[in-house]
Motif scaffolding. Sequence first.
Motif, PDB file in Angstrom:
ATOM      1  N   UNK A 168       0.829  -1.202   0.000  1.00 24.52           N
ATOM      2  CA  UNK A 168       0.000   0.000   0.000  1.00 24.52           C
ATOM      3  C   UNK A 168       0.865   1.253   0.000  1.00 24.52           C
ATOM      4  N   UNK A 169       0.230   2.351  -0.350  1.00 30.90           N
ATOM      5  CA  UNK A 169       0.916   3.639  -0.370  1.00 30.90           C
ATOM      6  C   UNK A 169       0.080   4.660   0.397  1.00 30.90           C
ATOM      7  N   UNK A 170       0.765   5.485   1.163  1.00 32.60           N
ATOM      8  CA  UNK A 170       0.137   6.599   1.870  1.00 32.60           C
ATOM      9  C   UNK A 170       0.733   7.885   1.336  1.00 32.60           C
ATOM     10  N   UNK A 171       0.009   8.985   1.514  1.00 34.30           N
ATOM     11  CA  UNK A 171       0.503  10.282   1.061  1.00 34.30           C
ATOM     12  C   UNK A 171       0.847  11.160   2.255  1.00 34.30           C
ATOM     13  N   UNK A 172       2.055  11.684   2.237  1.00 35.37           N
ATOM     14  CA  UNK A 172       2.565  12.504   3.335  1.00 35.37           C
ATOM     15  C   UNK A 172       2.810  13.926   2.859  1.00 35.37           C
ATOM     16  N   UNK A 173       2.317  14.891   3.636  1.00 39.33           N
ATOM     17  CA  UNK A 173       2.612  16.307   3.423  1.00 39.33           C
ATOM     18  C   UNK A 173       3.468  16.750   4.610  1.00 39.33           C
ATOM     19  N   UNK A 174       4.663  17.259   4.312  1.00 32.59           N
ATOM     20  CA  UNK A 174       5.611  17.605   5.363  1.00 32.59           C
ATOM     21  C   UNK A 174       6.344  18.896   5.020  1.00 32.59           C
ATOM     22  N   UNK A 175       6.573  19.738   6.035  1.00 22.93           N
ATOM     23  CA  UNK A 175       7.293  20.980   5.807  1.00 22.93           C
ATOM     24  C   UNK A 175       8.788  20.695   5.715  1.00 22.93           C
ATOM     25  N   UNK A 176       9.527  21.684   5.265  1.00 23.08           N
ATOM     26  CA  UNK A 176      10.979  21.557   5.157  1.00 23.08           C
ATOM     27  C   UNK A 176      11.618  21.348   6.525  1.00 23.08           C
ATOM     28  N   UNK A 177      10.928  21.827   7.585  1.00 27.09           N
ATOM     29  CA  UNK A 177      11.443  21.678   8.946  1.00 27.09           C
ATOM     30  C   UNK A 177      11.101  20.317   9.543  1.00 27.09           C
ATOM     31  N   UNK A 178      10.299  19.521   8.816  1.00 26.28           N
ATOM     32  CA  UNK A 178       9.972  18.183   9.298  1.00 26.28           C
ATOM     33  C   UNK A 178       8.637  18.067   9.994  1.00 26.28           C
ATOM     34  N   UNK A 179       7.846  19.130  10.001  1.00 31.63           N
ATOM     35  CA  UNK A 179       6.518  19.052  10.625  1.00 31.63           C
ATOM     36  C   UNK A 179       5.569  18.321   9.690  1.00 31.63           C
ATOM     37  N   UNK A 180       4.936  17.266  10.200  1.00 29.23           N
ATOM     38  CA  UNK A 180       3.997  16.488   9.398  1.00 29.23           C
ATOM     39  C   UNK A 180       2.647  17.200   9.387  1.00 29.23           C
ATOM     40  N   UNK A 181       2.206  17.605   8.207  1.00 26.62           N
ATOM     41  CA  UNK A 181       0.925  18.302   8.073  1.00 26.62           C
ATOM     42  C   UNK A 181      -0.211  17.297   7.990  1.00 26.62           C
ATOM     43  N   UNK A 182      -0.030  16.250   7.184  1.00 24.02           N
ATOM     44  CA  UNK A 182      -1.076  15.237   7.052  1.00 24.02           C
ATOM     45  C   UNK A 182      -0.508  13.951   6.476  1.00 24.02           C
ATOM     46  N   UNK A 183      -1.192  12.840   6.794  1.00 22.83           N
ATOM     47  CA  UNK A 183      -0.914  11.545   6.180  1.00 22.83           C
ATOM     48  C   UNK A 183      -2.271  10.971   5.799  1.00 22.83           C
ATOM     49  N   UNK A 184      -2.462  10.670   4.536  1.00 24.24           N
ATOM     50  CA  UNK A 184      -3.757  10.183   4.057  1.00 24.24           C
ATOM     51  C   UNK A 184      -3.601   8.864   3.299  1.00 24.24           C
ATOM     52  N   UNK A 185      -4.729   8.177   3.109  1.00 20.44           N
ATOM     53  CA  UNK A 185      -4.721   6.920   2.373  1.00 20.44           C
ATOM     54  C   UNK A 185      -5.019   5.713   3.231  1.00 20.44           C
ATOM     55  N   UNK A 186      -5.422   5.937   4.481  1.00 14.38           N
ATOM     56  CA  UNK A 186      -5.637   4.825   5.413  1.00 14.38           C
ATOM     57  C   UNK A 186      -6.875   3.985   5.072  1.00 14.38           C
ATOM     58  N   UNK A 187      -7.905   4.599   4.526  1.00 11.00           N
ATOM     59  CA  UNK A 187      -9.140   3.851   4.246  1.00 11.00           C
ATOM     60  C   UNK A 187      -8.886   2.681   3.300  1.00 11.00           C
ATOM     61  N   UNK A 188      -8.039   2.900   2.307  1.00  6.53           N
ATOM     62  CA  UNK A 188      -7.710   1.818   1.381  1.00  6.53           C
ATOM     63  C   UNK A 188      -7.043   0.663   2.116  1.00  6.53           C
ATOM     64  N   UNK A 189      -6.151   0.995   3.042  1.00  3.66           N
ATOM     65  CA  UNK A 189      -5.460  -0.031   3.834  1.00  3.66           C
ATOM     66  C   UNK A 189      -6.463  -0.793   4.690  1.00  3.66           C
TER      67      UNK A 189
END
Length: 354
Positions: A168-189
């Motif tokens: 499976x694959x999840x999508x990660x949005x992260x700032x340059x400083x390493x702050x995780x904004x969101x992780x999506x794609x869990x419903x498929x899993x």
Amino acid sequence: MKKFTALALLAITLAACKKETKTISKIDPETGKTMTIEVPVGSPSDSVKMEKAPEQVLAIKDSLGIYKQTFKLEKGQTYPLVTFQKDVQTMTAPDGKSQSGTSEMTDEMSFTVNDFKNGIYDITINLSGKRNSQSANGKTVAVDTKQAEPKDEQLKMMWKVNKALVGNKLNLKMTEAGKVISITGFDTVYNKIAASVGSTIKDTKDKTAFINSFKQSFNEKMLKDQFTKNLVLIPAKGVKIGDKWSASENATPDGKIKLTTTYTLKSVANGLAEISVAGGIPKKSDKQTQEGVTRSMSSELSQNGTITLDQKTGWVKNQNIAVKTTQIETLSDGKQSQTMKSVSNSTVVVNPVK
């Protein structure tokens, strides 16, 4: 005679025009490459200054002696995050006899950078492999998603769940400083997990309970915490070489017992930032008496190791931490006593060196 004089003068003139030259090295400011050129000795070019190559942009860089961590990841590149944990547990009975067991777990992930816009990384998390094994009394049983389904009925369900998880694959949005904004794609899993246990768990209520339990251990918050803990090591304010900083987390659900980890920036050299790790849980003791029997318990945890970060990208290069947990339980009626002891030695490695 005049002809000879003219030729002599011409030779003298040519000799005077031919100046001595020397070879020097110079850096091309556009390419950063070193080139070799010849310049006349004594000319202004003879003292050509060596020009600096374009400064490389580093993820972990020094500013007045203070180092901060950011991420400089390249579009199209994939970065590994493989976690390996080995636990060796030894139980010692009151008669002094000991028995040991070993368990190992490997989780394989990788992060592919799709894009970087407005200071935000768009990253695909690839769940690529999972392995669990247990060894005791000379026998080993393993559940490996890269191997065939085990024949043991008790292991089949674990294999099916793990097999549905990987790939499976999840999508990660992260700032340059390493702050995780969101992780999506869990419903498929979650849907794939539910389908994988459909033939094993027949009852709808039991299946729902299993999926809800799985969601508790694999969700956005859990992964956010894991990535923050494993990837973002240096405090936002920055630290100097030799500086220490600490982080605490709950070791028990009620939060009464805390696991404290102390980090020290040991060095930044040769493209690597090395951080040492220490700390643990101080020894805790408890004693209770009931019906003339006193039960005494004590436990403690210690950890130490090293984390190495890639200075160019900010990504974890390697982590190797040893954790030791000791628990002792004693029962006494005032005349005689029995003591049982459990010692667990664990090794947690991120991106093992091959």
